[in-house]
Motif scaffolding. Structure first.
Motif, PDB file in Angstrom:
ATOM      1  N   GLU A   6     -78.535 -36.381 -10.656  1.00  0.00           N
ATOM      2  CA  GLU A   6     -78.268 -36.753  -9.277  1.00  0.00           C
ATOM      3  C   GLU A   6     -78.033 -35.406  -8.452  1.00  0.00           C
ATOM      4  OE1 GLU A   6     -76.581 -37.979 -11.953  1.00  0.00           O
ATOM      5  OE2 GLU A   6     -77.838 -39.777 -12.034  1.00  0.00           O
ATOM      6  N   ARG A  45     -79.834 -34.675  -5.078  1.00  0.00           N
ATOM      7  CA  ARG A  45     -79.004 -34.069  -3.612  1.00  0.00           C
ATOM      8  C   ARG A  45     -79.626 -32.998  -3.134  1.00  0.00           C
ATOM      9  NH1 ARG A  45     -74.892 -36.582  -6.577  1.00  0.00           N
ATOM     10  NH2 ARG A  45     -74.082 -34.498  -7.285  1.00  0.00           N
ATOM     11  N   GLU A  87     -83.055 -33.754  -1.448  1.00  0.00           N
ATOM     12  CA  GLU A  87     -83.087 -34.134  -0.156  1.00  0.00           C
ATOM     13  C   GLU A  87     -83.209 -33.322   0.948  1.00  0.00           C
ATOM     14  OE1 GLU A  87     -79.540 -36.734  -0.388  1.00  0.00           O
ATOM     15  OE2 GLU A  87     -80.519 -38.243  -1.543  1.00  0.00           O
TER      16      GLU A  87
END
Length: 152
Positions: A17, A21, A24
């Protein structure tokens, strides 16, 4: 084969994760490429685990979808061929292989069914105008993947 000393992914304490992030913040299409790399690493780690052929097929199928959608290196003919192979009852998973942009796919078939499954898929895709060729490696005795690389 061991990973180079500079490879940090397998021992990196950050969960996937954290990588998502960070991805992104990247612009399109780099964001999608990064997501492919992250998910592909996770699929490789899953496939290296103690899973049977049926479960091994799922990461192969997911890998092809990611190569097609996120990395954008597949072509319609390979998408059609892998789809035909996935629909065959003898097959557990299929994906493009090599550098992409055409070329080849690899399929995981039940023991003794690869030639027939491959012929069925190649016949169907060639009937639609492709020029696919079937290559099947010579049979080799089954190996226990758990023993590879061990000191036993």
């Amino acid at each position: 084969m061991s990973l180079p000393a500079s490879s940090h992914y397998p021992t990196d304490p950050r969960p996937p994760e954290a990588f998502f992030r960070a991805a992104e913040a990247l612009p399109v299409p780099l964001r999608e490429r990064a997501c492919h790399v992250i998910t592909e690493n996770n699929r490789v780690l899953e496939a290296c685990g103690d899973i049977d052929a049926a479960r091994f097929g799922a990461p192969m199928n997911d890998s092809h979808a990611s190569l097609r959608d996120d990395h954008e290196v597949s072509i319609p003919a390979l998408d059609e061929l892998t789809e035909l192979l996935r629909k065959d009852p003898a097959e557990a998973g299929a994906r493009l292989t090599g550098a992409g942009f055409g070329g080849a796919c690899v399929a995981l078939c039940r023991t003794g069914t690869a030639a027939a499954a491959g012929r069925r898929a190649v016949t169907r895709v060639n009937a639609a105008g492709a020029a696919a060729t079937l290559l099947i490696p010579a049979s080799t005795p089954p190996q226990d993947h758990k023993k590879r690389g061990s000191d036993e």
